[in-house]
Design an enzyme around this catalytic site. Sequence first.
Site, short mmCIF file in Angstrom:
data_model
loop_
_atom_site.label_atom_id
_atom_site.label_comp_id
_atom_site.label_asym_id
_atom_site.label_seq_id
_atom_site.Cartn_x
_atom_site.Cartn_y
_atom_site.Cartn_z
N SER A 1 0.76 -1.21 0.21
CA SER A 1 0.00 -0.04 -0.18
C SER A 1 0.92 1.30 -0.12
CB SER A 1 -0.76 0.03 1.15
OG SER A 1 -0.14 -0.04 2.56
N GLY B 1 14.09 -3.29 0.85
CA GLY B 1 14.62 -1.86 0.99
C GLY B 1 13.89 -1.14 2.19
N THR B 2 13.43 -1.96 3.29
CA THR B 2 12.90 -1.24 4.32
C THR B 2 13.95 -0.72 5.11
OG1 THR B 2 10.93 -2.58 4.57
CG2 THR B 2 11.76 -1.50 6.43
N THR B 3 13.90 0.51 5.56
CA THR B 3 14.95 1.15 6.25
C THR B 3 14.36 1.71 7.78
OG1 THR B 3 14.22 3.68 5.25
CG2 THR B 3 15.99 2.61 4.14
N HIS C 1 14.34 14.57 1.02
CA HIS C 1 13.26 13.72 0.80
C HIS C 1 12.03 14.48 1.00
CE1 HIS C 1 16.65 10.60 1.05
NE2 HIS C 1 15.79 10.03 0.15
N LYS D 1 8.75 11.26 4.86
CA LYS D 1 9.74 10.16 5.14
C LYS D 1 10.08 10.52 6.65
CE LYS D 1 14.23 8.34 3.63
NZ LYS D 1 13.72 7.10 3.55
#
Length: 236
Positions: free
Chosen positions: A13, A92-94, A148, A152
Amino acid sequence: MDSFLRLLIHGASGRMGQSLLRLASEDPSFQVTAAVVGNAPHRHVSDGVPFFAAAELAAVPAFDVAIDFSLPQGFSSLLALCVARAVPLVSGTTGLDSRQHEALVMAGARIPLVWGSNFSVGMAVLVNLVERAGDALSGWDCDIVESHHVHKQDAPSGSALTLGEAVACKGIAPRYTSLRAGDIIGDHLVQFTGLGERIELVHRASNRDVFARGALSVARRVVGRVPGCYRVRDLM
């Protein structure tokens, strides 16, 4: 044997998840067998894709590879599922904490695993250039400025930290500046400053599709690899 890879998209999502869904549906080498979202009231099918709530993760059908762009609180459950099913994971989860990074390393002993802060080809090149500059510019100051969109949450960004690691291993201590403004997709500036001169290396992303395409490319290439923790640029 199927000619496509069965793909699970975790965090479907979100902005990246939406890009992945669209691009994967246009790519004959993938079939999205499950899309996991955090706020789905119950499982349902949309445009031929089965959607599952995060709480139903254990019930997702078989998949060949998972791509994850979610939040840290949902990451650990997916990692455990991929290990249990012996399936590669591209994430790619930070904003992961130290325990989650330790769990990543441990999982790499059992499955092929790619964690990266940025999946664009351009960023992979920038990291390489920054490493080379660090070799040549010992004693120079290094500043990393990342910009960004206002939504974010983590700062500095994962990509900025990756760039910082690239110079830190050369003995240079980078300084970070984070900006959150408007709808900026992602800008990263690495500035090396010496006496009377400076060098600036910049990467700007104007479309999230560059990250989604990179993640899909990495997912194709990680399937069939031996267990291990791979870097994005290892598979680019």
